[in-house]
Design an enzyme around this catalytic site. Structure first.
Site: not given
Ligand code: AMP
Ligand code: MG
Length: 322
Positions: A44, A67, A120, A122-123, A125, A207, A263
């Protein structure tokens, strides 16, 4: 936008190789935990420094909303992690000194206003740490409009060296193998029959609201269950026609969570320019002019466009206005 695209693609491509090397060579032992309890890795920080370096050189004065910041790695107890970040970066630029690396990471500390980059590094992580999907996402925002989106997906497809996607507003979506080749246009799926559609969602249960998402896929009579994957790779998949629906309903356990601009900025433009449609789960356009979060939106729906309205109707029915 040609110069922004060329410099951005070059930086993201280099960062993909560096991040993939970190993913291969280091384990979960090298993570730090941020104040929101999310993990952050060597990659990151190193990717944010590398991309800020390139953008700062070619576009001085253009703010970068990234980020990460250097606070944690300035602490003496994290010295060992910082040393590893320095080592990775010097493979690409031997002249980088330690003070400059801190400053490069903190170049990403701008507040969103007017025209700016959002990054971002590392999206996904958590996917990165599991050895699975992650993305490097860079976008240029102008008065709330995404003009350029670049998405590096080092593990898409697996063991290929990865795919680079990009889109310029009004000019379509494109992809190229990260190790080189010919750029080709990216188009969303033309399927109209929901039963044959493919549905993607986050891997991490916290998430989104997987229970409601499953109910929605069943209501659409989609035969296979939602497929889970991390990061904006999901946008790349919808843009390429490999899935028709990416749905992200807010998790009821974190009702106050707001989506971060980095994101969604790059990925959403890539889907739209591929002929798909992106909105929040109430059908509103994503509003990138409200700061670092999508303050005025709830959840995300990205589709091939044909099924968009139908999914919104079912979301309204099943998820209500909760
Ligand atoms: P994904 O793999 O699509 O869930 O995306 C990862 C991203 O989810 C990360 O970069 C975080 O910024 C974000 N994230 C973290 N916590 C939450 C949450 N409670 N609801 C939605 N997104 C989140
Ligand atoms: Mg991200």
């Amino acid at each position: 936008m040609q110069k922004e695209k060329e410099i951005g693609l070059r930086a993201v491509r280099t960062a993909m190789a560096m991040a993939a090397a970190v993913q291969r060579e280091t384990g979960a032992g090298s993570t730090l935990t941020k104040s929101d309890r999310s993990p952050v890795t060597i990659a990151d920080f190193a990717v944010q420094a590398l991309i800020c370096n390139a953008l700062g050189l070619h576009f001085p004065g253009l703010p970068i909303v990234g980020e990460e910041d250097s606070q944690a790695i300035r602490k003496p107890e994290n010295r060992e992690i910082f040393v590893r970040i320095v080592r990775y970066l010097r493979k690409y630029d031997p002249a980088l000194d330690e003070k400059l690396i801190f400053d490069l990471i903190d170049m990403g500390g701008a507040e969103p206003d007017g025209t700016f980059w959002t990054l971002d590094p590392i999206d996904g992580t958590k996917g990165f740490l599991r050895g699975e999907q992650f993305a490097i996402a860079l976008a240029l925002v102008q008065e709330g409009e995404i003009r350029l989106g670049i998405l590096g997906c080092p593990n898409l497809p697996a063991n290929s060296g990865g795919t680079l996607f990009w889109a310029i507003q009004g000019k379509g979506s494109w992809r190229i193998p990260a190790k080189g080749g010919i750029a080709e246009p990216v188009r969303a799926s033309t399927k109209t029959n929901p039963t044959q559609m493919r549905f993607v969602e986050s891997y991490e249960s916290s998430h989104s609201d997987k229970e409601t998402q499953l109910a929605i896929s069943q209501r659409l009579l989609i035969s296979s269950p939602p497929e889970q994957m991390d990061s904006q790779v999901k946008y790349g998949i919808v843009a390429s026609g490999l899935a028709e629906i990416y749905l992200r309903i807010p998790n009821p356990a974190t009702p106050d969570y707001r989506e971060k601009i980095w994101d969604h900025a790059a990925g959403s433009l890539i889907v739209e320019e591929a002929g798909g449609k992106v909105s929040d789960i109430e059908g509103r356009k994503l509003d990138f002019s409200a700061g670092k979060t999508l303050l005025r939106n709830r959840g995300i729906l990205a589709t091939n466009s044909a099924v968009h309205k139908r999914v919104l109707e079912i979301v309204a029915e099943l998820a209500g206005k909760k």
